[in-house]
Design an enzyme around this catalytic site. Structure first.
Site, short mmCIF file in Angstrom:
data_model
loop_
_atom_site.label_atom_id
_atom_site.label_comp_id
_atom_site.label_asym_id
_atom_site.label_seq_id
_atom_site.Cartn_x
_atom_site.Cartn_y
_atom_site.Cartn_z
N GLN A 12 0.84 -1.21 0.00
CA GLN A 12 0.00 0.00 0.00
C GLN A 12 0.87 1.26 0.00
O GLN A 12 0.78 2.11 -0.89
CB GLN A 12 -0.91 0.02 1.24
CG GLN A 12 -1.63 1.35 1.41
CD GLN A 12 -2.38 1.48 2.73
OE1 GLN A 12 -3.60 1.41 2.72
NE2 GLN A 12 -1.68 1.69 3.84
N LEU A 62 13.97 -9.08 2.12
CA LEU A 62 14.57 -8.57 3.35
C LEU A 62 15.31 -9.66 4.13
O LEU A 62 16.08 -9.38 5.04
CB LEU A 62 13.51 -7.92 4.23
CG LEU A 62 13.13 -6.51 3.76
CD1 LEU A 62 11.78 -6.09 4.31
CD2 LEU A 62 14.20 -5.50 4.18
N SER A 87 3.58 -7.58 7.60
CA SER A 87 2.97 -6.44 8.29
C SER A 87 1.65 -6.77 8.99
O SER A 87 1.02 -5.88 9.55
CB SER A 87 2.74 -5.31 7.28
OG SER A 87 1.68 -5.65 6.41
N SER A 132 6.12 1.57 13.83
CA SER A 132 4.66 1.42 13.95
C SER A 132 4.14 1.77 15.34
O SER A 132 4.78 1.49 16.36
CB SER A 132 4.30 -0.03 13.64
OG SER A 132 2.98 -0.30 14.04
N GLU A 134 2.05 0.16 16.75
CA GLU A 134 1.90 -1.12 17.47
C GLU A 134 2.96 -1.27 18.56
O GLU A 134 2.79 -2.03 19.51
CB GLU A 134 1.98 -2.29 16.50
CG GLU A 134 0.71 -2.57 15.73
CD GLU A 134 -0.44 -3.05 16.61
OE1 GLU A 134 -0.29 -4.07 17.30
OE2 GLU A 134 -1.50 -2.39 16.60
N TYR A 155 4.89 -9.16 15.82
CA TYR A 155 5.08 -8.06 14.87
C TYR A 155 5.60 -6.82 15.61
O TYR A 155 6.59 -6.20 15.18
CB TYR A 155 3.76 -7.75 14.17
CG TYR A 155 3.77 -6.45 13.38
CD1 TYR A 155 4.35 -6.40 12.11
CD2 TYR A 155 3.22 -5.28 13.91
CE1 TYR A 155 4.37 -5.20 11.38
CE2 TYR A 155 3.25 -4.08 13.19
CZ TYR A 155 3.82 -4.05 11.93
OH TYR A 155 3.85 -2.87 11.22
N HIS A 185 -2.86 3.61 8.85
CA HIS A 185 -3.27 4.41 7.70
C HIS A 185 -3.76 3.47 6.61
O HIS A 185 -3.21 2.41 6.36
CB HIS A 185 -2.14 5.33 7.22
CG HIS A 185 -0.82 4.67 7.12
ND1 HIS A 185 -0.03 4.42 8.21
CD2 HIS A 185 -0.15 4.18 6.05
CE1 HIS A 185 1.08 3.82 7.82
NE2 HIS A 185 1.02 3.65 6.51
#
Ligand code: NAP
Ligand code: F7E
Length: 346
Positions: A12, A62, A87, A132, A134, A155, A185
Site C-alpha cells: 500500500q 529482506l 505487516s 509502527s 503497534e 510483529y 493508515h
C-alpha cells in the site's frame, strides 16, 4: 536527479510513495520479492505496459542480505525507504520467527549495507524506517515520542527491534536514519485482511448481493486512522529535513472498529447490525485496545498535516469497493468469479 530505493514497493505505502517520488523527479528503484503469482497490481500503472521511465524493479528479499547489499552498493541511492515487512499483526503469531527475521532483522541488514557504503565511499545514504504505533501496544493513549513501548505481538516486538537498530546506527555511525512511528493508515489500496478494507470490501459485496455476512473480531478496539497518501508525504519530508530524528505520524483522533463499520454500511444505506457478526476466531491473543497518536511535534517540525478526514477516508474506500463489487457482479452473472479465497482467519 535524486535516486531512491524502496523495499515494500508493491505494498500500500510503497505504491503511494513511488508515485510521490516519481512526481518529484526521482529515479526510483523498488525491491520486489519473487512470488508464484503476480504481486505488482498496486504499481502496474507505473511498471506495466506503459512503464514509467524512471522506475526500475529488482528482485530481492529482506531475508537476503547479499542481494540487499549488492543493490545498495551498486545503486548508491540518496535515500532508502524500508517499507517492506510481514505487516499483519495477527499473522505474526503464526509466523513469529519469520516476522522477526523480515520485519526486525531485515532493518539491520539494510542499515549494515548502508554503513558499508558510507564507510568505504563517504557517500551518505538517508534511511527511513517504517516504525509502527503497534510498538506502544498496551501503553495508555495518547502516545507520542516520549511514550514508552509495550509491544503486544511478535510483529510489534520486531518493529521495536528495528526502531532501536535505526536509532543505534544513527548514534553509532552517524547515518541519517529516521523512524516514522506511523499510526494506522488506510486507503482503497489497503490489503483486504486489515479491518478497514475487510469492512469496505464486504459493504460493496453485500450491497451487490455477493456476500451475506461479515465476520469480525473485537469491535471495541480503537485506532487513529489516517490516509496512506497523506502519510507517505510525511515519510518524504523526514528525509528532506536537516536533522535525522524520529517522528510520530497520526491524526490525533481515534474511533472504534464498530464506528468504522457503522459509517461504512450507512454510506450505502445499510444497517451494519444486520450484517456484522462477531467471531472469536478473529480475536487476537493479546489485543492492542487503544491507539491515539499525538502528531503536533511532527506538524510543527515538518510543516505536515493530515489532509483527509475519517469520513472522507471511509467514503473513498467504500466508493472504490462499490465499483469493484459492481464489476464482480457482472462477472458473477456471467458465471465467473473474481473473489480469491484466502486462509480466512485474519
Ligand atoms: P503492506 O501493504 O502489507 O506491504 C508490505 C510490503 O512488504 C509488500 O510490498 C510486501 O511484498 C513486502 N514484503 C513482505 N515480505 C517481504 C520480504 N520478506 N522481503 C521484502 N519485501 C517483503 O504494508 P503497508 O501498509 O504498505 O505498510 C508499509 C510498512 O509500514 C510496513 O513495514 C508496515 O509494517 C509499516 N506500517 C504500516 C502501517 C499501516 O497502518 N499501514 C502503520 C505503521 C507501520 P508483497 O507485495 O510481495 O507481499
Ligand atoms: O486491526 C480489530 C483488531 O488488522 C485493527 C498494520 O498495518 O496497523 C495495522 O495493524 C483492529 C485490531 O490493523 C477484525 O483486533 C476486529 O484491534 O486492521 P488491523 P492493526 O492490527 O492495528 C499497525 C499500525 C501496523 O503497523 C500494522 O502493520 O481491528 N479487528 N475484527 C480486526 N482486525 C482484522 N484484521 N480482522 C478482523 O476481522
Amino acid at each position: 536527479m535524486k535516486t531512491a530505493l524502496l523495499t515494500g514497493v508493491t505494498g500500500q505505502d510503497g505504491s503511494y510513495l513511488t508515485e510521490l517520488l516519481l512526481e518529484r523527479g526521482y529515479m526510483v528503484h523498488g525491491i520486489v520479492r519473487r512470488s508464484s503469482t503476480f504481486n505488482t497490481n498496486r504499481i502496474d500503472h507505473l511498471c506495466g505496459e506503459e512503464a514509467h521511465p524512471h522506475l526500475t524493479l529488482h528482485y530481492g528479499d529482506l531475508a537476503d542480505s547479499i542481494a540487499l547489499s549488492r543493490l545498495i552498493n551498486t545503486l548508491q541511492p540518496d535515500e532508502v525507504y524500508n517499507l517492506g515487512a510481514q505487516s499483519h499483526v495477527k499473522v505474526s503469531w503464526d509466523q513469529a520467527e519469520y516476522t522477526a527475521d523480515v520485519t526486525g532483522v531485515g532493518v539491520l541488514r539494510l542499515l549494515e549495507a548502508i554503513r558499508d557504503v558510507q564507510e568505504r565511499t563517504g557517500k551518505g545514504i538517508r534511511f527511513y524506517q517504517a516504525s509502527s504505533s503497534e510498538m506502544y501496544g498496551s501503553t495508555a493513549p495518547p502516545q507520542g515520542l516520549a511514550t514508552p513501548f509495550h509491544p503486544r505481538s511478535p510483529y510489534a516486538c520486531a518493529k521495536v527491534y528495528g526502531f532501536w537498530q535505526t536509532v543505534n546506527h544513527r548514534e553509532s555511525y552517524d547515518i541519517f536514519a529516521c523512524n516514522g512511528i506511523l499510526f494506522n493508515h488506510e486507503s482503497p489500496r489497503r490489503g483486504e485482511t486489515f479491518v478497514t478494507r475487510k469492512i469496505t470490501r464486504a459493504v460493496g459485496r453485500i450491497k451487490m448481493g455477493l456476500q451475506k455476512k461479515l465476520s469480525l473480531g473485537n469491535l471495541e478496539a480503537r485506532r487513529d486512522w489516517g490516509h496512506a497518501r497523506d502519510y507517505v508525504e510525511a515519510m518524504y519530508l523526514m528525509l528532506q529535513h536537516e536533522v535525522a530524528r524520529d517522528y510520530v505520524v497520526a491524526t490525533g483522533t481515534a474511533y472504534s472498529v464498530r464506528e468504522f463499520a457503522q459509517r461504512a454500511f450507512a454510506l450505502v444505506d445499510l444497517d451494519w447490525e444486520e450484517y456484522v457478526e462477531v467471531n472469536p476466531k478473529f480475536f487476537r491473543l493479546a489485543e492492542v485496545e487503544h491507539l491515539l497518536g499525538d502528531p503536533q511535534d511532527t506538524c510543527d517540525t515538518l510543516g505536515w498535516k493530515p489532509q483527509t478526514s475519517f469520513d472522507q477516508l471511509i467514503e473513498e474506500m467504500v466508493e472504490t469497493d462499490m465499483e469493484m463489487a459492481r464489476r464482480e457482479r457482472v462477472l458473477h452473472d456471467a458465471g465467473l468469479s473474481l473473489c480469491l479465497a484466502g486462509v480466512g482467519n485474519e
